[in-house]
Motif scaffolding. Structure first.
Motif, short mmCIF file in Angstrom:
data_model
loop_
_atom_site.label_atom_id
_atom_site.label_comp_id
_atom_site.label_asym_id
_atom_site.label_seq_id
_atom_site.Cartn_x
_atom_site.Cartn_y
_atom_site.Cartn_z
N PHE A 1 0.83 -1.19 0.03
CA PHE A 1 0.14 0.22 0.07
C PHE A 1 0.73 1.29 -0.11
CE2 PHE A 1 -2.76 3.14 1.92
CZ PHE A 1 -3.74 3.11 1.22
N ILE A 2 1.95 1.16 0.80
CA ILE A 2 2.62 2.59 1.00
C ILE A 2 3.86 2.81 0.05
CG2 ILE A 2 2.05 2.89 3.20
CD1 ILE A 2 4.98 1.59 3.98
N SER A 3 4.13 1.79 -1.00
CA SER A 3 5.24 1.87 -1.90
C SER A 3 5.04 2.88 -2.87
CB SER A 3 5.43 0.57 -2.69
OG SER A 3 4.23 0.53 -3.72
N VAL B 1 8.24 14.02 -7.95
CA VAL B 1 7.43 12.89 -8.04
C VAL B 1 6.19 13.33 -8.58
CG1 VAL B 1 6.49 10.87 -6.82
CG2 VAL B 1 8.69 11.91 -6.08
N GLN B 2 5.73 12.62 -9.56
CA GLN B 2 4.33 12.90 -10.37
C GLN B 2 3.85 11.84 -10.52
OE1 GLN B 2 4.59 16.89 -10.98
NE2 GLN B 2 2.86 16.41 -9.98
N ASN B 3 2.38 11.80 -10.31
CA ASN B 3 1.65 10.50 -10.67
C ASN B 3 1.47 10.38 -12.06
OD1 ASN B 3 -1.35 9.85 -11.30
ND2 ASN B 3 -0.52 8.57 -10.05
N GLU C 1 -0.85 9.76 -13.94
CA GLU C 1 -1.97 10.29 -14.59
C GLU C 1 -1.67 11.87 -14.83
OE1 GLU C 1 -6.01 9.94 -12.91
OE2 GLU C 1 -6.64 11.17 -14.00
N THR C 2 -1.10 12.41 -13.82
CA THR C 2 -0.52 13.72 -14.05
C THR C 2 0.04 14.04 -15.25
OG1 THR C 2 -0.74 13.71 -11.59
CG2 THR C 2 0.17 15.60 -12.64
N LEU C 3 1.21 13.16 -15.25
CA LEU C 3 2.31 13.17 -16.55
C LEU C 3 1.26 13.14 -17.81
CD1 LEU C 3 5.07 11.10 -15.05
CD2 LEU C 3 5.00 13.58 -15.50
C1 FMN Z 1 0.36 5.64 1.91
C2 FMN Z 1 0.50 6.76 0.40
C3 FMN Z 1 0.48 5.98 -0.81
C4 FMN Z 1 0.56 6.52 -1.82
N1 FMN Z 1 0.58 5.85 -2.94
C5 FMN Z 1 0.77 6.36 -4.10
C6 FMN Z 1 0.75 5.78 -5.42
O1 FMN Z 1 0.68 4.39 -5.48
N2 FMN Z 1 0.92 6.46 -6.54
C7 FMN Z 1 0.82 7.91 -6.55
O2 FMN Z 1 1.21 8.26 -7.55
N3 FMN Z 1 0.92 8.57 -5.46
C8 FMN Z 1 0.74 7.95 -4.25
N4 FMN Z 1 0.78 8.53 -2.96
C9 FMN Z 1 0.85 10.14 -3.52
C10 FMN Z 1 2.37 10.40 -3.35
O3 FMN Z 1 2.90 10.80 -2.03
C11 FMN Z 1 2.54 11.62 -4.16
O4 FMN Z 1 1.84 12.78 -3.21
C12 FMN Z 1 2.19 11.87 -5.54
O5 FMN Z 1 2.81 10.59 -6.22
C13 FMN Z 1 2.62 13.15 -6.25
O6 FMN Z 1 2.09 12.91 -7.23
P1 FMN Z 1 0.86 14.02 -8.13
O7 FMN Z 1 1.15 15.69 -7.53
O8 FMN Z 1 1.11 13.95 -9.59
O9 FMN Z 1 -0.42 13.77 -7.39
C14 FMN Z 1 0.76 8.12 -1.79
C15 FMN Z 1 0.59 8.73 -0.66
C16 FMN Z 1 0.70 7.97 0.60
C17 FMN Z 1 0.51 8.85 1.97
#
Ligand code: FMN
Ligand code: SF4
Length: 389
Positions: free
Chosen positions: A137-139, A175-177, A179-181
């Motif tokens: 979950f937290i990876s 670090v960008q998700n 989908e955001t990319l």
């Molecule tokens: C426990 C936990 C799990 C997370 N898992 C993901 C994940 O699987 N994928 C992801 O993009 N962000 C995840 N995040 C959010 C990231 O820390 C981060 O905010 C994100 O990747 C930033 O991208 P964004 O600004 O494009 O959303 C998680 C955050 C927490 C607290």
């Protein structure tokens, strides 16, 4: 899983017409992200422009990471995107890297889809290194992502320094998700006015939603922010049973009543203590027990602690056990008070957001299923399968 997009161009339907180039200044991407009002689709909804600008302002050469870990069990949208439209993610990654002047670029994805993406990424300059994300979950939490990229275990770390200032080996890191990319790639193709033509003025654009539970066609769908909950559920074929509640925002999200008119946006969900998060929507049928389902999810979350911080390691299992006792109809009237005590003990503690996300979820469970709590304490439950926990 079914995958459908609403309208074109769309995240899941956009053709691969070759890499997108910004004709002149690569930094124009920052302006586009700002004008479009693009926010992160990984959960927190942080403005993308601000992250890009912070990383670009660093003295050292930045690092860019596409986060496709998707550890959330109820989410399938990043996998759908990386499978259906990997070109958009790679385009966004390369555009972001060029915009902030990064040399090192990583794509962080589940192991089973890594080989295909590695092959695809090999055609791109700058070189994109594909790194495998463990299935936890937290990876995907951003500091865990950085640890894994540095070759260590994918565990969250102390976040006294922001990763935009000091991430991978001390370099400013974006670090960008994924989908955001992909949104960034479409933005470079079609511009901010097109982007803003969907969604609300405050929350422009579309998002990928993963619908599951009591819907006829579970899957990943693209919808504009502000879409009424009922319309979103209808994209997935409509409810397959009478609904009593909907979990929005995933396992760190919140339950809310299944009201068709509720707008799925930060503003629309605020009154329920919820937010769209990473677009997870789980529909709970009227025949199920919300307390049993909540106890199951709390148990899962407790097992996902990274084992580093006391309140998380000790508090979450106790919280989950107390919810399980409630779900099992132990007639102990002290149980709700004990849940509240543990919530207060855990809230705001730990090195990452996992305890707080779990607290939010459990609080919403206790509020939404308050009538069930009272019934369980009296020793009965009207739902089917109430002894399955
Ligand atoms: C426990 C936990 C799990 C997370 N898992 C993901 C994940 O699987 N994928 C992801 O993009 N962000 C995840 N995040 C959010 C990231 O820390 C981060 O905010 C994100 O990747 C930033 O991208 P964004 O600004 O494009 O959303 C998680 C955050 C927490 C607290
Ligand atoms: S708060 Fe929990 S999940 Fe987060 S780093 Fe600490 S032990 Fe791990």
């Amino acid at each position: 899983m079914t995958m459908t997009a609403v309208g074109t161009p769309g995240l899941l339907t956009e053709h691969d017409d070759g890499p997108v180039r910004l004709s002149h200044d690569p930094r124009r991407l920052l302006i586009l992200a700002d004008e479009a009002g693009l926010t992160g689709r990984g959960g927190a909804g942080f403005p993308t422009y601000r992250k890009l600008a912070a990383v670009a302002a660093g003295v050292e050469r930045p690092v860019v990471i596409g986060n496709g870990a998707e550890g959330e069990p109820a989410s399938g949208k990043d996998r759908a995107l990386l499978t259906r439209a990997p070109h958009l993610v790679l385009d966004g990654l390369v555009l972001a890297a060029e915009a902030v002047g990064a040399e090192k670029v990583y794509l962080y994805v589940p192991a089973d889809i890594a080989p295909a993406l590695r092959e695809r990424a090999a055609t791109r300059a700058p070189r994109v290194t594909v790194v495998e994300a463990p299935d936890t979950f937290i990876s995907g939490e951003e500091s865990a992502v950085i640890s894994r990229i540095e070759g260590r275990a994918a565990l969250p770390r102390d976040k006294r320094r922001l990763v935009v200032e000091s991430g991978v080996r001390g370099a400013p890191t974006l670090v960008q998700n994924v989908e955001t990319l992909a949104h960034l790639a479409l933005l470079a193709r079609y511009g901010p006015s097109w982007f803003r033509s969907r969604g609300t003025p405050q929350e422009p654009g579309t998002f990928l939603a993963t619908l599951s539970g009591a819907v006829r066609a579970p899957g990943v769908y693209e919808a504009p922010y502000g879409v009424p909950l009922g319309e979103l559920v209808n994209l997935a074929g409509g409810p397959s049973a009478d609904l009593q509640a909907v979990l929005v925002g995933g396992y760190h999200g919140a339950w809310l009543p299944a009201r068709a008119e509720v707008p799925v946006s930060r503003a629309g969900l605020r009154q329920y203590g919820a937010s769209p998060g990473a677009g997870v929507v789980v529909a709970l049928p009227a025949s199920a027990c919300g307390l049993v389902e909540s106890a199951r999810i709390a148990g899962y979350l407790a097992r996902q602690t990274a084992g580093q911080c006391g309140p998380c390691v000790n508090g979450l299992p106790r919280l989950a056990d107390t919810l399980i006792q409630l779900a099992r109809r132990d007639r102990d009237t002290r149980l709700p008070g004990e849940v509240e005590r543990l919530l207060r003990l855990v809230a705001g503690r730990g090195a990452c957001h996992h305890p707080d996300g779990t607290v939010r979820f459990v609080r919403s469970s206790m509020a939404t299923f308050a009538p069930e709590v009272r019934m369980h304490l009296a020793g009965y439950c009207t739902a089917e399968g109430a002894s399955d926990v």
